[in-house]
Design an enzyme around this catalytic site. Structure first.
Site, short mmCIF file in Angstrom:
data_model
loop_
_atom_site.label_atom_id
_atom_site.label_comp_id
_atom_site.label_asym_id
_atom_site.label_seq_id
_atom_site.Cartn_x
_atom_site.Cartn_y
_atom_site.Cartn_z
N ASN A 67 0.83 -1.20 0.00
CA ASN A 67 0.00 0.00 0.00
C ASN A 67 0.87 1.26 0.00
OD1 ASN A 67 0.92 0.37 2.65
ND2 ASN A 67 -0.90 -0.59 3.55
N SER A 90 -2.88 -0.14 -6.91
CA SER A 90 -3.06 -0.56 -8.30
C SER A 90 -3.61 0.53 -9.20
CB SER A 90 -3.98 -1.78 -8.33
OG SER A 90 -3.93 -2.39 -9.60
N GLN A 112 -9.86 -3.31 -10.93
CA GLN A 112 -8.73 -2.64 -10.30
C GLN A 112 -9.16 -1.80 -9.10
OE1 GLN A 112 -5.42 -3.27 -11.06
NE2 GLN A 112 -6.56 -4.86 -12.16
N HIS A 115 -9.60 -3.30 -5.10
CA HIS A 115 -8.58 -3.51 -4.07
C HIS A 115 -8.94 -2.75 -2.79
CE1 HIS A 115 -6.23 -4.79 -7.62
NE2 HIS A 115 -5.60 -5.55 -6.75
N GLU A 181 0.37 1.58 -14.31
CA GLU A 181 0.83 0.22 -14.00
C GLU A 181 0.34 -0.77 -15.07
OE1 GLU A 181 0.40 -3.01 -10.32
OE2 GLU A 181 -1.08 -1.42 -10.59
N HIS A 182 -0.96 -0.74 -15.32
CA HIS A 182 -1.56 -1.58 -16.36
C HIS A 182 -2.19 -0.67 -17.41
CE1 HIS A 182 -2.08 -3.82 -12.46
NE2 HIS A 182 -1.41 -4.72 -13.16
N ASP A 215 -2.42 -10.61 -13.79
CA ASP A 215 -2.42 -10.83 -12.34
C ASP A 215 -2.18 -12.30 -12.01
OD1 ASP A 215 -3.05 -8.17 -12.06
OD2 ASP A 215 -5.16 -8.51 -11.62
N GLU A 269 42.94 14.47 -14.98
CA GLU A 269 42.24 14.64 -13.72
C GLU A 269 43.12 15.24 -12.63
OE1 GLU A 269 38.69 11.34 -13.81
OE2 GLU A 269 40.54 10.78 -12.77
N HIS A 274 47.23 8.30 -8.93
CA HIS A 274 46.52 7.27 -9.70
C HIS A 274 47.45 6.68 -10.77
CE1 HIS A 274 42.85 8.51 -7.77
NE2 HIS A 274 42.08 7.77 -8.59
#
Length: 283
Positions: A67, A90, A112, A115, A181-182, A215, A269, A274
């Protein structure tokens, strides 16, 4: 996680008032390879897995939907543990034109919305006023038949939209902007449209591909980005359960071949130590 070869797979899930866990869920966890199951859910389950408790050892990766509070908890822990994405309440966006079946579109929106957290989001996008009105009538017709009608009404009241656009192109652009989402594509030549929708978590093409197939049975990941995160995140995949470590081994000859480039980069650099850390091996 099982396919990726994870040795420890922890599942956290809320329990009933009597402390029981749905047996179907327990079976699914067993089949999926879970090695531990804890009766705890919500944001506190995320905190327990990330930081550890007397009974729950800290984990390295926390994956899965939840959630709005679970999503907020996961967002706070990015960097402390590995987070898959931010799959929250969702969402479904139905992109429809004259070929869409209004009853099907309405049924998917109700599915959907059931939920029931109140944070779900449902959009119907069409260039046809007739389609919008027809789906609206179908929603009113089908809603009283649903066992979770009260939950659905709450969602549709706050986060249900019927949106008329000027054209197919404008509908696709809106879908990309919302990154649902979908995304159900109930328009002519849905495969062509699918190539243009690049931010949705999952696409469902045509009148006979309801979101519920994704799903339960279709196969692609059911853990998908929400809240617009699809513009940046894909759905959950096996490789997310893996981690990579680079392994570098140079021979003296290989190092000698690379030393000029190393010293050039070090010079640009201003990091002479290095460069010297490589050249000292060739003295």
């Amino acid at each position: 996680a099982k396919v990726a070869g994870c040795r420890e797979i922890v599942v956290c899930t809320p329990c009933g008032k009597d402390g029981s866990v749905n047996p179907g869920l327990l079976h699914a966890a067993k089949v999926a390879g879970a090695t531990e199951v804890y009766r705890v859910g919500g944001a506190h389950a995320i905190a327990a897995m990330a930081h550890g408790t007397k009974t729950i050892e800290p984990v390295q990766k926390i994956f899965g939907p939840g959630n709005a509070y679970v999503v907020a908890a996961k967002r706070l822990l990015v960097g402390h543990v590995s987070i898959d994405l931010l799959p929250g309440p969702s969402e479904v966006l139905v992109l429809a034109d004259e070929i869409a079946n209004p009853a099907f579109a309405a049924a998917d929106i109700l599915a959907q919305a059931e939920h029931g957290s109140g944070h779900e989001r449902c959009w119907l996008v069409s260039s046809s006023a007739r389609v919008l009105k027809a789906v609206g009538r179908e929603i009113e017709k089908q809603l009283p038949e649903r066992s979770r009608a009260d939950y659905i009404r709450k969602v549709l009241k706050h986060n249900g939209w019927l949106i008329q656009v000027k054209s197919r192109a404008e509908g696709i652009a809106l879908a990309n902007r919302l990154a649902p989402e979908h995304c159900e594509v109930m328009i002519k030549d849905p495969r062509s449209a699918a190539k243009e929708i690049v931010t949705a978590g999952a696409l469902f093409l045509g009148n006979t591909s309801p979101t519920v197939t994704g799903d339960y049975v279709a196969g692609p990941s059911h853990t998908l980005p929400t809240g617009g995160a699809g513009a940046s995140f894909p759905g959950l995949t096996v490789d997310m359960f893996q981690r990579r470590t680079s392994v570098v081994e140079y021979t003296p000859a290989a190092l000698r071949k690379s030393i000029e480039a190393i010293e050039q980069f070090a010079g640009v650099e201003g990091l002479d130590a290095h460069g010297r850390s490589a050249s000292i091996r060739l003295d």
